[in-house]
Design an enzyme around this catalytic site. Structure first.
Site, mmCIF file in Angstrom:
data_model
loop_
_atom_site.group_PDB
_atom_site.id
_atom_site.type_symbol
_atom_site.label_atom_id
_atom_site.label_comp_id
_atom_site.label_asym_id
_atom_site.label_seq_id
_atom_site.Cartn_x
_atom_site.Cartn_y
_atom_site.Cartn_z
ATOM 1 N N HIS A 190 0.837 -1.206 0.000
ATOM 2 C CA HIS A 190 0.000 0.000 0.000
ATOM 3 C C HIS A 190 0.871 1.255 0.000
ATOM 4 O O HIS A 190 0.625 2.190 -0.773
ATOM 5 C CB HIS A 190 -0.915 -0.003 1.216
ATOM 6 N N GLU A 191 1.880 1.281 0.861
ATOM 7 C CA GLU A 191 2.761 2.449 0.917
ATOM 8 C C GLU A 191 3.569 2.577 -0.368
ATOM 9 O O GLU A 191 3.835 3.689 -0.837
ATOM 10 C CB GLU A 191 3.681 2.368 2.137
ATOM 11 N N HIS A 211 1.633 4.465 -2.820
ATOM 12 C CA HIS A 211 1.727 5.922 -2.713
ATOM 13 C C HIS A 211 2.964 6.440 -3.439
ATOM 14 O O HIS A 211 2.923 7.493 -4.087
ATOM 15 C CB HIS A 211 1.783 6.342 -1.241
ATOM 16 N N HIS A 224 3.117 9.073 -6.612
ATOM 17 C CA HIS A 224 3.999 10.243 -6.681
ATOM 18 C C HIS A 224 4.844 10.202 -7.948
ATOM 19 O O HIS A 224 5.010 11.214 -8.638
ATOM 20 C CB HIS A 224 4.897 10.266 -5.441
#
Length: 233
Positions: A101-102, A105, A109
């Site tokens: 999940h991270e 991110h 980006h």
């Protein structure tokens, strides 16, 4: 105007508080359950995150250990993906789900995902809004300044907007995580459902935060008198 020692509008917050308690409890229960299930691939969360970043062509993001529990996050300003101890060293399905999940991110980006850009832009205003709204509102009411009270409501709207933008950002990161994990062969078909449950439980906390912010805004509108005047007009 409501007197300071008695605020009947607080009853509006009860559903949001109950939802937040339920969401936090569910995250804890689901994570504890699937933290016991070791993933077939045997990678740690840190290894998985680094492998996902490399496979997606991202070579300038560091993966670091961060203190605390469930403090995992991606820092877009410094391009650092920070994982808590249980996720960084963990090999469970829960750990891999959070790490992916991270990494999602970081991929947002890297690709310039519009909603993430908007969220990053509004962070300073949201921080000001969440901290300054109530002081401005109550000072305005105390001094009889409707302008100051209304300013408190306006700045809090940035905090609400931040939560509204955060929802699609988080769900998009979770969808990316699931697609990468399953499509990249990191998890088996049987492991997909447990990972989904972990990610969905985490997403519920953001839903609860959004509901909390929206009800708080309605409450501020009532306290300031803005909502009443609009209804009367």
């Amino acid at each position: 105007m409501f007197p300071f020692f008695y605020d009947p509008t607080f009853i509006l917050m009860i559903p949001a508080i109950l939802l937040a308690i339920y969401a936090q409890g569910k995250v804890h229960r689901v994570f504890q359950k699937y933290d016991q299930y070791r993933a077939r691939i045997g990678m740690t969360g840190a290894e998985l995150a680094r492998d996902i970043l490399r496979s997606q062509g991202i070579h300038d993001v560091r993966v670091e250990l961060v203190g605390g529990h469930m403090t995992d996050h991606y820092d877009p300003r410094n391009k650092v993906l920070r994982l808590s101890y249980d996720i960084y060293h963990g090999t469970s399905l829960a750990a891999l789900g959070v790490a992916a999940h991270e990494a999602g991110h970081a991929l947002q980006h890297f690709e310039g995902y519009t909603m993430l850009i908007w969220r990053n832009m509004i962070v300073p205003l949201a921080a000001i809004g969440s901290q300054a709204a109530f002081p401005l509102l109550f000072i305005g009411l105390l001094l009889g300044s409707q302008t100051l009270a209304e300013l408190g409501v306006v700045v809090f709207m940035f905090a609400v907007l931040f939560q509204l933008i955060t929802l699609p950002v988080e769900y998009n990161a979770s969808n990316r995580a699931l697609n990468i994990l399953s499509g990249g062969g990191y998890i088996t078909i049987e492991e997909e459902m447990p990972v989904k449950k972990v990610l969905h439980a985490a997403a519920l906390t953001y839903v609860a935060a959004t509901v909390m912010a929206m009800l708080q805004l309605i409450r501020l509108l009532m306290i300031s008198g803005l909502l009443g005047r609009r209804n009367d007009s």
